[in-house]
Write a protein that holds these residues in place. Structure first.
Motif, PDB file in Angstrom:
ATOM      1  N   THR A 171       0.830  -1.210   0.000  1.00  0.00           N
ATOM      2  CA  THR A 171       0.000   0.000   0.000  1.00  0.00           C
ATOM      3  C   THR A 171       0.864   1.259   0.000  1.00  0.00           C
ATOM      4  OG1 THR A 171      -0.066  -0.074   2.403  1.00  0.00           O
ATOM      5  CG2 THR A 171      -1.879  -1.147   1.220  1.00  0.00           C
ATOM      6  N   VAL A 172       2.129   1.102   0.335  1.00  0.00           N
ATOM      7  CA  VAL A 172       3.031   2.259   0.308  1.00  0.00           C
ATOM      8  C   VAL A 172       3.689   2.315  -1.072  1.00  0.00           C
ATOM      9  CG1 VAL A 172       5.049   3.336   1.357  1.00  0.00           C
ATOM     10  CG2 VAL A 172       3.441   2.021   2.770  1.00  0.00           C
ATOM     11  N   THR A 173       3.724   3.498  -1.652  1.00  0.00           N
ATOM     12  CA  THR A 173       4.310   3.602  -2.994  1.00  0.00           C
ATOM     13  C   THR A 173       5.823   3.461  -2.944  1.00  0.00           C
ATOM     14  OG1 THR A 173       4.637   5.981  -2.823  1.00  0.00           O
ATOM     15  CG2 THR A 173       2.499   5.222  -3.684  1.00  0.00           C
ATOM     16  N   ARG A 174       6.389   3.009  -4.060  1.00  0.00           N
ATOM     17  CA  ARG A 174       7.840   2.895  -4.152  1.00  0.00           C
ATOM     18  C   ARG A 174       8.477   4.274  -4.004  1.00  0.00           C
ATOM     19  NH1 ARG A 174      12.272  -0.632  -5.547  1.00  0.00           N
ATOM     20  NH2 ARG A 174      13.988   0.805  -5.114  1.00  0.00           N
ATOM     21  N   ALA A 227       4.113   6.649   6.446  1.00  0.00           N
ATOM     22  CA  ALA A 227       4.378   5.850   7.646  1.00  0.00           C
ATOM     23  C   ALA A 227       4.648   4.412   7.247  1.00  0.00           C
ATOM     24  CB  ALA A 227       3.172   5.915   8.583  1.00  0.00           C
ATOM     25  N   PRO A 228       5.658   3.788   7.881  1.00  0.00           N
ATOM     26  CA  PRO A 228       5.880   2.360   7.611  1.00  0.00           C
ATOM     27  C   PRO A 228       4.664   1.555   8.067  1.00  0.00           C
ATOM     28  CG  PRO A 228       7.711   3.300   8.877  1.00  0.00           C
ATOM     29  CD  PRO A 228       6.619   4.318   8.857  1.00  0.00           C
ATOM     30  N   THR A 229       4.404   0.465   7.406  1.00  0.00           N
ATOM     31  CA  THR A 229       3.307  -0.423   7.822  1.00  0.00           C
ATOM     32  C   THR A 229       3.593  -0.991   9.204  1.00  0.00           C
ATOM     33  OG1 THR A 229       3.235  -1.072   5.501  1.00  0.00           O
ATOM     34  CG2 THR A 229       1.858  -2.327   7.038  1.00  0.00           C
ATOM     35  N   ARG A 230       4.859  -1.282   9.464  1.00  0.00           N
ATOM     36  CA  ARG A 230       5.265  -1.835  10.756  1.00  0.00           C
ATOM     37  C   ARG A 230       6.697  -1.442  11.046  1.00  0.00           C
ATOM     38  NH1 ARG A 230       2.520  -5.814   9.071  1.00  0.00           N
ATOM     39  NH2 ARG A 230       4.230  -6.819   7.967  1.00  0.00           N
ATOM     40  N   GLU A 271       7.629 -11.420  12.943  1.00  0.00           N
ATOM     41  CA  GLU A 271       7.201 -10.033  13.131  1.00  0.00           C
ATOM     42  C   GLU A 271       7.114  -9.309  11.795  1.00  0.00           C
ATOM     43  OE1 GLU A 271       9.677 -11.491  14.669  1.00  0.00           O
ATOM     44  OE2 GLU A 271       9.032 -11.607  16.756  1.00  0.00           O
ATOM     45  N   LEU A 272       7.909  -9.712  10.826  1.00  0.00           N
ATOM     46  CA  LEU A 272       7.899  -9.014   9.539  1.00  0.00           C
ATOM     47  C   LEU A 272       6.642  -9.321   8.730  1.00  0.00           C
ATOM     48  CD1 LEU A 272      10.855  -8.293  10.141  1.00  0.00           C
ATOM     49  CD2 LEU A 272      11.314  -8.643   7.714  1.00  0.00           C
TER      50      LEU A 272
END
Lengths: 353, 353, 353, 353
Positions: free
Chosen positions: D22-25, D70-73, D87-88
């Motif tokens: 969901t985060v763009t490159r 924001a990072p997903t995790r 966790e990843l």
């Protein structure tokens, strides 16, 4: 009475005649006299209500008169630990500890604190495990510890607490014995005696415990094999006590990620090789609460008749092995999942409705 | 007197004050009073002629008056098994069995049959090992056997044979004990007591043996670690008996080519970590006569103080472990090669000229 | 030429005819024709200058004509790994790496850094080990590491440093190979190739290395048995390369006090079972400098022909296994004590005067 | 493209930023530029459709502009094998072999002969396992054998038989690879590649297989630990291939009653520690048909996603490991009991209706 004296002779016997209780003692005595007169005297062994005659000279069987009762079964003696071989009792042995039966096809869970520490801890933990379906309470009062500087248990004072917990919950109580001279006093009050892994080959202790007549949970030494455990059980059976449960609790391997490596292959092998019921202790084996549930499920899937689970109402305050005990809600969750898994395996929980 | 009661306190101590015999008892008592008045009461331990005070509050040492005698050594408590740590006695412990000393730098060979079987066997074997330089005679009279159907030893009758063999050869005798209640009677006649591998964590037996005051050969369990063996030794030391020899006799591994895998790394580690002398049993470890010589040479090269060798005048007739015993001529050859190797290591054979 | 194709037949052969170089090739060919005509065709194997014919039908030997040359030896095929069995070459195999011979009764020490890191490190370490009596230089340039995130070695750049160190010291160089496709390029410059423990059963690599014709140091896998190591060696011998040294470097056990448990029983067994020389790596086994000396002494006492020792001029800066390397003065001390121990064992140091 | 080059840097990173698809490159590239300008350059890693940035300087995260996504995790790097940590990817990885998915909660059974031997054997066995619910066909064509004298597999000829069996049954095919140079040709036809236990730390082979992009079954070495297996998996993940199944197949212990000791504690630990699905091979572990069913049931109860079962239509004629293969009727019985047990565990059989 010990059956030990004549064992040197027996070790050379090749065939075992098994007489169930349907055969009269007079008939068995007739066999003994016949074998003596045929020049192959033998020794009578007892396994529960069965009587067993080892016969070294097979010809002597063929010359037996027709008046002698047929043996219920004839079995080849396949190893040193022959009293425990499944062939002698193909339907398996049921071990009764108070109202609880282990080995009847159900899944029996014995639970409690690793060590008895305080009245509050024992009563609260006993109440929790009883509420969620345990059918036995285990608590250690004599603790064999690697270091003499570690907590050695409440000893006789702890035993009184177990007795009180039994009175409150109705659960039979099991505790570990570490010295032959403690056996008699323990046997007067408990419902089952545990022999710990470190004492599996303490043969003087084995004999004393067997002679008490109480049910015995015999834990496999973490350094001993499947067959050596059967041989240790033979020390118990040889005293005429067939109320023996073998308990796998992990062996020593090179793998450092868990306290021990649980050997479920041993469980499967024992179920095939011996008539004795099999218990598994996932708490001492894994040494971590997160491992108890997967190892418990795996144990009953491999065929285990019973589980021995460390539960503590406040693990962080435990004086011994607290870091492996389940909390009450974890134990409750485990019991639910065990019941569903047991159903999938065609079994049910002991004590369940 | 057992030093066990207060150990829970001690486990939290951090520094150990060691007082050699040059310090008066009055001086040590002064330290005890000082520590009590400083709010850190302690317990006095004994290691041979040394006295040891664990101190949890280091500040209390600095506030000691100048009238108190300086400790011979101050040592950090580095592990649970602290009485055995080398720091407490850097020159090492010497264990005396009759005329034989183990731990004085020499190579001591204790030899004899695995089990005492007949008068002829014991006397002939004792004569052979004495002739070729053994400084102790080991023979088992109580045999802990995996199966109850195996030969269990001549028991008390065998003990008389060992006593007779000692009278003829002058060699001190060592035998294994398997029950606490046997200790007293054995201790009246033998020169050293062996605790077998299967009983290394039979703590009731350890305590009973230690209290006899006799020298003890403590065999490492084949399923226990280097540190667990030190902790088992601590059960002996804690009773005030420092006459303890640790014995490596092979551990369980996946390797099937020999009976056990001899762990000479353990020997090297013990020589660095403990003041107790170290023995190696190459006979039970390898389980084959052809392995005894290379493993014996390797053991002393790794630092072992003593060897325990199975010798039998007629191995093919042995009732126990005959397939690992050396014949007389093999033992003679071994002793010659050991003497030359010892010289290359800057050592000599115990009892040698 | 690979000798692999016909091995299925050979596996059923029962007797091995060994022809030393004193027998003509024509004579051996006569045997091959005779066996073919007798209906038991066979395959010719080579072990150094000896030729070997497996024979499945013993009768065919008795019907051989008197014109056929007598075999130098007839040996029963006792296991799958029969080319390596000592019976085939009772005097043992000598492996030559440049000017150094391993297996001639002397004690050969190969030393160097675990990994080649910098020019300074390699040259200084090489000078030190040469000065104190090492007869070979080992340095890793391709490092097989448990984690891909760890330092993987200088690779081809490191090889040039080893070549330069050889030029300066005269020591033959040995390095580890990790991929079949590297073998050819490595073989052009080094004097010996090491196959690491993790690749002991990487059979494609074994075959490629053997075909290079170079001497091979084959390290035992920490999870494999004595016999499996011999079978891995058989992959090398089968290619016609008998320049093979077996190397014990510790096995995986439950004991956590050292990195691995050195199995000197394996050394003794190999010396009895195979004609190949045996090396021991006490550095990787113990994983601690303090263990290197006792384990080295024990290794040669158990019969090892050679030692492989980690040495580093600045262990605290090593990129790989620095915590087990000896410092120069420790290595010097070790070499002195090894020389004296070797004398006590009736041996001498390789390269010594 | 290998992600290996910069790993030395990464090993020191402490925090992992995970960006799902969901985060763009462009957003991720923004983070890379930000970290570079903050003086902590990093390297981009890929795990399926996620991108991961290790960050050594946590402060640099706090100074990131609000324009950066924001990072997903955010995950703490807890060990060397960090790409495989659960966790990843908390929901776990699904591995797709042809039409079969492993790791979706179902129980997937891959079955077939240990070795491909004849057309009849392969076709008959494939038909049987397909009929009874297997969702994959495994057959070995390159067999890594302990001894070079043993049957080494049909090699490329065997591969054609597997392809034919796939055409007839629709089952995806899996086979073992033993040499890096075989990978490309194998990858053109098979659906999954197995790396055998003996090659688990053959890192050149791991890298070659990962780069093929095919799903990989990575068998744990019988001498390696839970964490070392994760580290071997990391070699695969690091190449950008997340289609990895870890397979437990028994470890080496002192217990001789079974071929290996199945370590189901490892299965439980992997399910907690890694996102990779877990397979169990009860056939090679136990080495006996009678052990396959209890170990299979125990494996899925411990959490295994898949099973690998040896089946052979005529085990007594097998050229490799025939004594452990199930016969067709045994396999059918097993599949029925697995289905019922799976239901009790809240799961279902892969491919089931």
């Amino acid at each position: 009475m010990s059956q030990r004296e004549t064992t040197t002779t027996v070790a050379n016997q090749e065939l075992l005649l098994v007489f169930d209780e349907t055969v009269t003692r007079a008939g068995v005595d007739g066999w003994i006299r016949h074998l003596e007169s045929a020049g192959t005297p033998t020794q009578l062994y007892r396994l529960g209500t069965s009587l067993i005659l080892p016969v070294s000279d097979v010809d002597a069987i063929h010359t037996a008169g027709s008046d002698l009762p047929a043996p219920t079964r004839q079995v080849l003696r396949s190893s040193d630990a022959w009293l425990g071989r499944r062939e002698l009792r193909p339907t398996g042995t049921q071990v009764c500890m108070g109202p609880t039966t282990i080995g009847d096809g159900s899944v029996a869970v014995i639970a409690g604190p690793c060590a008895v520490e305080t009245p509050e801890q024992v009563m609260a933990t006993a109440a929790v495990v009883a509420e969620h379906g345990a059918v036995g309470l285990r608590g250690g009062v004599f603790k064999p510890r690697t270091s003499p500087h570690s907590f050695q248990g409440l000893q006789w004072n702890g035993l009184e607490l177990l007795v009180e917990a039994r009175a409150r919950t109705g659960l039979p109580i099991v505790t570990e014995v570490v010295e032959p001279e403690h056996v008699k006093r323990l046997a007067e009050v408990v419902d089952g005696i545990q022999i710990g892994a470190r004492n599996m080959q303490n043969f003087a202790l084995l004999t004393a415990v067997a002679q008490s007549g109480l049910p015995v949970v015999l834990k496999r030494s973490f350094g001993c094999t499947v067959e050596e455990t059967l041989a240790a059980g033979e020390y118990l059976l040889l005293e005429g006590n067939d109320q023996v449960v073998l308990c796998e609790r992990g062996i020593r391997t090179f793998e450092p990620s868990a306290r021990f490596t649980l050997d479920l292959t041993a469980v499967a092998l024992w179920k095939q090789r011996t008539h004795l019921p099999v218990m598994v202790d996932p708490s001492h084996s894994g040494g971590q609460p997160k491992l108890v549930e997967p190892l418990s499920l795996a144990a009953i899937a491999a065929g285990a008749d019973a589980l021995l689970i460390d539960v503590h109402v406040q693990p962080e305050q435990a004086l011994c092995d607290g870091n492996q005990a389940l909390r009450p809600h974890q134990f409750a969750g485990l019991m639910g999942r065990l019941a569903r898994a047991a159903a999938g395996l065609g079994r049910h929980m002991s004590g369940g409705t």
